[in-house]
Structures are given as C-alpha cells and as structure tokens.
Design an enzyme around this catalytic site. Structure first.
Site, PDB file in Angstrom:
ATOM      1  N   LYS A  13       0.620  -1.112   0.392  1.00  0.00           N
ATOM      2  CA  LYS A  13      -0.505  -0.777  -0.031  1.00  0.00           C
ATOM      3  C   LYS A  13       1.020   0.917  -0.254  1.00  0.00           C
ATOM      4  O   LYS A  13       0.633   1.906  -0.794  1.00  0.00           O
ATOM      5  CB  LYS A  13      -0.572   0.177   0.657  1.00  0.00           C
ATOM      6  CG  LYS A  13      -1.823  -0.678   1.327  1.00  0.00           C
ATOM      7  CD  LYS A  13      -2.822  -0.542   2.699  1.00  0.00           C
ATOM      8  CE  LYS A  13      -2.479  -0.882   3.852  1.00  0.00           C
ATOM      9  NZ  LYS A  13      -2.241  -2.094   4.017  1.00  0.00           N
ATOM     10  N   ARG A  89     -11.481  -0.398   7.281  1.00  0.00           N
ATOM     11  CA  ARG A  89     -10.998  -1.581   7.267  1.00  0.00           C
ATOM     12  C   ARG A  89     -11.581  -2.798   8.721  1.00  0.00           C
ATOM     13  O   ARG A  89     -11.580  -4.230   8.623  1.00  0.00           O
ATOM     14  CB  ARG A  89      -9.538  -1.761   8.547  1.00  0.00           C
ATOM     15  CG  ARG A  89      -8.356  -2.173   8.267  1.00  0.00           C
ATOM     16  CD  ARG A  89      -7.180  -1.964   8.775  1.00  0.00           C
ATOM     17  NE  ARG A  89      -6.208  -2.030   8.917  1.00  0.00           N
ATOM     18  CZ  ARG A  89      -5.134  -1.712   8.922  1.00  0.00           C
ATOM     19  NH1 ARG A  89      -4.775  -0.633   7.945  1.00  0.00           N
ATOM     20  NH2 ARG A  89      -3.643  -2.150   8.906  1.00  0.00           N
ATOM     21  N   ARG A 128      10.783  -5.297   5.906  1.00  0.00           N
ATOM     22  CA  ARG A 128      10.827  -4.092   6.905  1.00  0.00           C
ATOM     23  C   ARG A 128      10.973  -4.451   8.011  1.00  0.00           C
ATOM     24  O   ARG A 128      11.696  -3.293   8.701  1.00  0.00           O
ATOM     25  CB  ARG A 128       9.072  -3.496   6.650  1.00  0.00           C
ATOM     26  CG  ARG A 128       8.378  -2.330   6.816  1.00  0.00           C
ATOM     27  CD  ARG A 128       7.411  -2.169   6.072  1.00  0.00           C
ATOM     28  NE  ARG A 128       6.332  -2.235   7.334  1.00  0.00           N
ATOM     29  CZ  ARG A 128       5.167  -2.183   7.074  1.00  0.00           C
ATOM     30  NH1 ARG A 128       4.531  -1.596   6.132  1.00  0.00           N
ATOM     31  NH2 ARG A 128       4.423  -2.755   8.230  1.00  0.00           N
ATOM     32  N   ARG A 134       9.728  -1.638  12.545  1.00  0.00           N
ATOM     33  CA  ARG A 134       8.066  -1.474  13.695  1.00  0.00           C
ATOM     34  C   ARG A 134       7.847  -2.152  14.221  1.00  0.00           C
ATOM     35  O   ARG A 134       8.118  -4.216  14.393  1.00  0.00           O
ATOM     36  CB  ARG A 134       7.748  -1.696  12.767  1.00  0.00           C
ATOM     37  CG  ARG A 134       6.204   0.019  12.168  1.00  0.00           C
ATOM     38  CD  ARG A 134       6.074  -0.358  10.867  1.00  0.00           C
ATOM     39  NE  ARG A 134       4.521  -1.025  11.103  1.00  0.00           N
ATOM     40  CZ  ARG A 134       3.699  -0.803  10.881  1.00  0.00           C
ATOM     41  NH1 ARG A 134       3.426   0.057   9.822  1.00  0.00           N
ATOM     42  NH2 ARG A 134       2.370  -1.078  10.827  1.00  0.00           N
ATOM     43  N   ARG A 145      -1.631  -9.763  12.668  1.00  0.00           N
ATOM     44  CA  ARG A 145      -2.705  -8.851  11.211  1.00  0.00           C
ATOM     45  C   ARG A 145      -2.978  -9.405  11.069  1.00  0.00           C
ATOM     46  O   ARG A 145      -4.383  -9.053   9.801  1.00  0.00           O
ATOM     47  CB  ARG A 145      -1.511  -8.003  11.123  1.00  0.00           C
ATOM     48  CG  ARG A 145      -0.806  -6.713  12.828  1.00  0.00           C
ATOM     49  CD  ARG A 145       0.115  -5.855  12.377  1.00  0.00           C
ATOM     50  NE  ARG A 145       0.680  -5.534  11.533  1.00  0.00           N
ATOM     51  CZ  ARG A 145       1.212  -4.790  10.574  1.00  0.00           C
ATOM     52  NH1 ARG A 145       2.411  -5.800  10.892  1.00  0.00           N
ATOM     53  NH2 ARG A 145       1.874  -4.786   9.328  1.00  0.00           N
TER      54      ARG A 145
HETATM   55  P1  AMP Z   1      -0.806  -0.074   9.325  1.00  0.00           P
HETATM   56  O1  AMP Z   1       0.046   1.089   8.925  1.00  0.00           O
HETATM   57  O2  AMP Z   1      -2.321   0.609   7.904  1.00  0.00           O
HETATM   58  O3  AMP Z   1      -0.122  -1.482   8.963  1.00  0.00           O
HETATM   59  O4  AMP Z   1      -2.014  -0.003  10.351  1.00  0.00           O
HETATM   60  C1  AMP Z   1      -0.772  -0.785  11.903  1.00  0.00           C
HETATM   61  C2  AMP Z   1      -1.945  -0.955  12.802  1.00  0.00           C
HETATM   62  O5  AMP Z   1      -2.675   0.580  12.939  1.00  0.00           O
HETATM   63  C3  AMP Z   1      -2.938  -1.853  12.848  1.00  0.00           C
HETATM   64  O6  AMP Z   1      -2.604  -3.168  12.809  1.00  0.00           O
HETATM   65  C4  AMP Z   1      -4.401  -1.752  13.323  1.00  0.00           C
HETATM   66  O7  AMP Z   1      -3.801  -1.977  14.754  1.00  0.00           O
HETATM   67  C5  AMP Z   1      -4.625  -0.109  13.179  1.00  0.00           C
HETATM   68  N1  AMP Z   1      -4.992   0.699  11.867  1.00  0.00           N
HETATM   69  C6  AMP Z   1      -4.643   1.303  11.156  1.00  0.00           C
HETATM   70  N2  AMP Z   1      -5.637   1.368  10.593  1.00  0.00           N
HETATM   71  C7  AMP Z   1      -7.224   1.350  11.181  1.00  0.00           C
HETATM   72  C8  AMP Z   1      -8.726   1.038  11.090  1.00  0.00           C
HETATM   73  N3  AMP Z   1      -8.505   1.723   9.884  1.00  0.00           N
HETATM   74  N4  AMP Z   1      -8.946   0.739  12.153  1.00  0.00           N
HETATM   75  C9  AMP Z   1      -8.296  -0.442  13.092  1.00  0.00           C
HETATM   76  N5  AMP Z   1      -6.982   0.291  13.389  1.00  0.00           N
HETATM   77  C10 AMP Z   1      -6.525   0.344  12.399  1.00  0.00           C
END
Ligand code: AMP
Length: 195
Positions: A13, A89, A128, A134, A145
């Site tokens: 993404k 999500r 990553r 991270r 996840r």
């Molecule tokens: P990402 O950077 O998109 O991989 O998001 C990292 C983490 O942020 C995810 O594993 C969730 O814990 C939280 N997160 C990101 N976007 C959402 C969302 N739309 N709804 C709920 N939790 C989110």
C-alpha cells in the site's frame, strides 16, 4: 480522484500510495501513520492506541473516525481528492464512511485491492521489520494482523466488488509491473491520464 487502498499488510500500500499521490496531487492519508503520529505525541490517547497497535488489534471505530474524518475533509478541500490507505478496515467502518461520504459529497471513486499469497506478505513484512524496526512487524504479531485482515477486512472485498468499484491487482510482481497495471486500470475508469 478519491481512492481507497484495501490490502493485507505487506501488499505494498505504502509503495503504491507514494507514486499515486505524486502523479495525482491528492493527499495520502494513512490510518496507521495517523495513529503512529498520535502515539509519538505521547498523549493519553496515544498510549491507549499503542496498546492495540503493538498487539496487531484494530483500534475502536470511534477513535478511527475522530482521526480520519477531519483528515479526509481537509484533503478533499485542499487537494481535490484523497488516497485513503488502511481505512476502512471493517464493514461497519465502510458503511459509516459511505454515509458520511454521501452527506459531505466525498464518495469514493474506486477501491484498489492489492493481493499476494500469504508467504509473500510475511516475507515482505519481516524484511520491513529489519529495515524500519516497527514494533508490530514481529512474527507473532504479523500472523495475528493477517488473521485480523482475513476476518474483519476481507468482507470489504465483496462489498466493493458488488458496488462495481473494486480494482483487483496482483501484487506479487515487480513494483513497476504493478504500477503499470494499476495505472491502466485507473485510466480505464477515467481516474488517471495514460501517462
Ligand atoms: P498499518 O500501518 O495500516 O499497517 O496499520 C497499523 C495498525 O494500526 C493496525 O494493525 C491497526 O492496529 C491500526 N489501524 C490502522 N488502520 C486502522 C483502521 N482503519 N481501523 C482500526 N485499526 C487500524
């Protein structure tokens, strides 16, 4: 252009958001980045958010809407669109954001679903982790996840396919091939020039 990137962790993404924003000028809004910025601020809310993110759990919808809605409204006003990465999500997030989108004239044009086999996603996320460190890129949290994606987020794929706005792209290819394919698919819909 108003676009949602809907993909499992590790599908790319962030990579594709970068050239899409550069080519279209619309603001890139990453829900994960917004959450991590709040954590970095060291607020009480940030501490609660870290607890969810470090475990790979989704943060509650209310918090997400409080963070995302003003960012989307500002992006659309200032850049004529948005590129939403990581939101919605869950089905409730999608349905409520459609409602808000209709009320505010911010309805999404297309949803890009980047797919790749699970072992490819895991390998990329572990790569990553080595580069960026991270906290949620360790093996157990990655597995969780991906399970959360399959359970909570995957239903959105059919939802957007039924609405006729899903663009499904095989992301298990070199970045340049994915980019060319995605560019063509967006151009077919009149969302991007043919470059
Ligand atoms: P990402 O950077 O998109 O991989 O998001 C990292 C983490 O942020 C995810 O594993 C969730 O814990 C939280 N997160 C990101 N976007 C959402 C969302 N739309 N709804 C709920 N939790 C989110």
């Amino acid at each position: 252009m108003r676009l949602v990137l809907l993909s499992p962790p590790g599908a790319g993404k962030g990579t594709h958001a970068a050239w899409l924003t550069a080519e279209t000028g619309v603001a890139h809004i990453s829900s994960g980045d917004l959450l991590r910025a709040e954590i970095a601020r060291g607020s009480e809310l940030g501490r609660r958010l870290a607890d969810y993110i470090n475990r790979g759990e989704l943060v509650p919808d209310e918090v997400m809407f409080d963070l995302i809605t003003p960012a989307v409204v500002a992006a659309d006003r200032d850049t004529g669109g948005y590129l939403l990465d990581g939101f919605p999500r869950t089905l409730p997030q999608a349905l409520r954001s459609e409602e808000i989108g209709r009320q505010q004239g911010l309805t999404v044009d297309a949803v890009v679903y980047l797919t790749a086999p699970e072992p490819v996603l895991v390998a990329r996320l572990l790569g990553r982790a080595a580069e960026q460190g991270r906290a949620d890129d360790d093996t157990a949290v990655i597995a969780h996840r991906l399970a959360v994606f399959a359970e909570a987020t995957a239903p959105l794929i059919d939802h957007y396919r039924d609405r006729g706005i899903l663009i499904e792209v095989d992301a298990d290819r070199p970045v340049a091939d994915i980019r060319d394919d995605l560019r063509d698919r967006l151009a077919e819909r009149g969302l991007l020039g043919r470059g």
